[in-house]
Enzyme design. Structure first.
Site, PDB file in Angstrom:
ATOM      1  N   GLY A 189      98.154  38.472  34.644  1.00  0.00           N
ATOM      2  CA  GLY A 189      96.999  37.625  35.195  1.00  0.00           C
ATOM      3  C   GLY A 189      95.876  38.345  34.579  1.00  0.00           C
ATOM      4  N   GLY A 214      92.662  37.818  34.522  1.00  0.00           N
ATOM      5  CA  GLY A 214      91.449  37.014  35.198  1.00  0.00           C
ATOM      6  C   GLY A 214      90.632  38.163  35.265  1.00  0.00           C
ATOM      7  N   ARG A 244      98.558  28.413  28.208  1.00  0.00           N
ATOM      8  CA  ARG A 244      97.436  29.524  28.613  1.00  0.00           C
ATOM      9  C   ARG A 244      97.574  30.322  27.174  1.00  0.00           C
ATOM     10  NH1 ARG A 244      93.060  28.871  30.612  1.00  0.00           N
ATOM     11  NH2 ARG A 244      92.966  30.999  31.772  1.00  0.00           N
ATOM     12  N   LYS A 267      89.536  47.791  55.033  1.00  0.00           N
ATOM     13  CA  LYS A 267      88.888  47.251  54.242  1.00  0.00           C
ATOM     14  C   LYS A 267      89.216  45.757  54.874  1.00  0.00           C
ATOM     15  CE  LYS A 267      87.985  45.956  49.370  1.00  0.00           C
ATOM     16  NZ  LYS A 267      88.914  45.452  48.177  1.00  0.00           N
ATOM     17  N   ASN A 303      83.147  38.432  56.417  1.00  0.00           N
ATOM     18  CA  ASN A 303      83.293  37.399  55.567  1.00  0.00           C
ATOM     19  C   ASN A 303      83.425  35.757  56.240  1.00  0.00           C
ATOM     20  OD1 ASN A 303      83.426  39.700  53.831  1.00  0.00           O
ATOM     21  ND2 ASN A 303      84.905  38.763  52.300  1.00  0.00           N
TER      22      ASN A 303
END
Ligand code: NAP
Length: 305
Positions: free
Chosen positions: A9, A11, A37, A184, A192
């Site tokens: 990944g 990203g 990709r 968290k 959120n």
């Protein structure tokens, strides 16, 4: 064991880690989702990491899943919902005892991965660093933070951990990584979803403190029931501190929704509700919040899980 890092990944966080490891002289290889990709990446000639407005280019080698060769060290840097299927495709290449670092937010995806590859050592990570993709193969390091890594099954420090210090990646080995991840997750659940439902920045929740407080009470009770009393300590106070300190920010879930991206709800609020059901803990407010959020996402054409 080879010390090459394979990064699944490329990203935001995957690129941030890959570039820092590569510039410290560590061997790094990116694993991209398919030949298209890979061709796009090769056309770009590498990754660009922008730090303090300064772009730097890193010509890190890349491959696809089908490239043969063993993997000893894997950083899984895709979204929580992509992690297990992606790792499963790599299972034949992962050697016994390989170290697999899981960067996913929330809880649940780590266990899904571990089930797919019982022959490796899964390291759970919790990160407060921030990065975002400006365009394909170009990532901006947006917020300095910290990383905790740990293995709920084995307190001994993993062999790959020293590389992080060498690469300037701020990190600490944690023997209570589940507590950190639960804490968290609880902060995320209290803030959120409400920013999405009230369509506001984090600071907008100052007008909804009673709702926030009621959620914190339920979350604290749930954490106790899940055997995470430390994660429950002063939760309400910390949630309010975070709302004030990040008042001008949009939450990550808000940003995902705004950009029409799938959220990680299944591994955040969804995980909390599933854990409550498993423990027989009544959490009517969290369940109602979950339903409202799912309805909101569905109305926007986004997946509710
Ligand atoms: P992201 O920018 O969307 O990057 C995810 C990457 O995974 C994309 O490059 C995507 O490839 C790739 N990917 C997905 N499925 C794949 C597959 N099957 N094979 C190969 N690559 C695949 O996500 P992110 O923001 O880095 O987030 C990763 C995780 O870190 C999330 O759980 C997030 O909550 C957590 N996190 C992020 C931050 C942050 O600041 N970004 C901070 C803390 C925690 P394509 O490019 O081809 O789509």
């Amino acid at each position: 064991m080879s010390s090459t890092w394979h990064i699944l990944g490329a990203g935001s966080l995957g690129s941030l880690w890959a570039c820092r490891l590569a510039r410290a002289g560590k061997a790094v290889r990116l694993i991209l989702r398919d030949p298209q990709r890979l061709a796009s990446y090769q056309h770009a000639g590498g990754l660009t990491l922008v730090e303090q407005d300064l772009p730097r280019h890193y010509a890190i080698p890349a491959e696809t899943f089908d490239t043969p060769g063993p993997i000893h060290r894997l950083l899984v840097a895709c979204k929580a919902y992509d992690a297990a299927p992606a790792v499963l495709r790599l299972a034949p290449r992962l050697v016994a005892g390989a170290e697999v670092v899981l960067l996913q937010n929330g809880l649940g995806s780590q266990d899904e991965v571990a089930e797919q590859v019982p022959h490796v050592r899964c390291l759970f990570a919790s990160s407060t660093e921030g990065a975002f993709r400006e365009q394909d193969w170009r990532v901006r390091f947006a917020g300095h933070g910290f990383n905790w890594l740990g293995d709920p099954c084995n307190p001994s420090v993993a062999a790959c951990f020293d590389d992080l210090g060498d690469a300037g990646i701020p990190a600490q080995w944690s023997t209570d990584i589940l507590t950190r991840l639960w804490r968290k997750l609880a902060l995320n659940c209290a803030i959120n979803p409400l920013t999405v439902l009230h369509d506001c920045r984090n600071g907008g929740l100052l007008e909804h403190l009673a709702e926030v407080g009621a959620l914190c009470d339920e979350l604290s009770g749930l954490l106790q029931r899940c055997g995470q009393p430390q994660a429950a300590e002063d939760l309400h106070e910390e949630v309010e501190r975070v709302i004030v300190a990040t008042a001008a920010n949009y939450s990550s879930m808000y940003q995902d929704v705004r950009h029409g991206r799938r959220t990680e709800i299944h591994y955040l609020l969804g995980h909390a509700c599933r854990a409550a059901a498993r423990h027989g803990a009544p959490v009517p407010r969290l369940e109602r919040l979950h339903q409202r959020l799912v309805d909101n996402l569905t109305a926007r054409g986004l997946p509710g899980a």
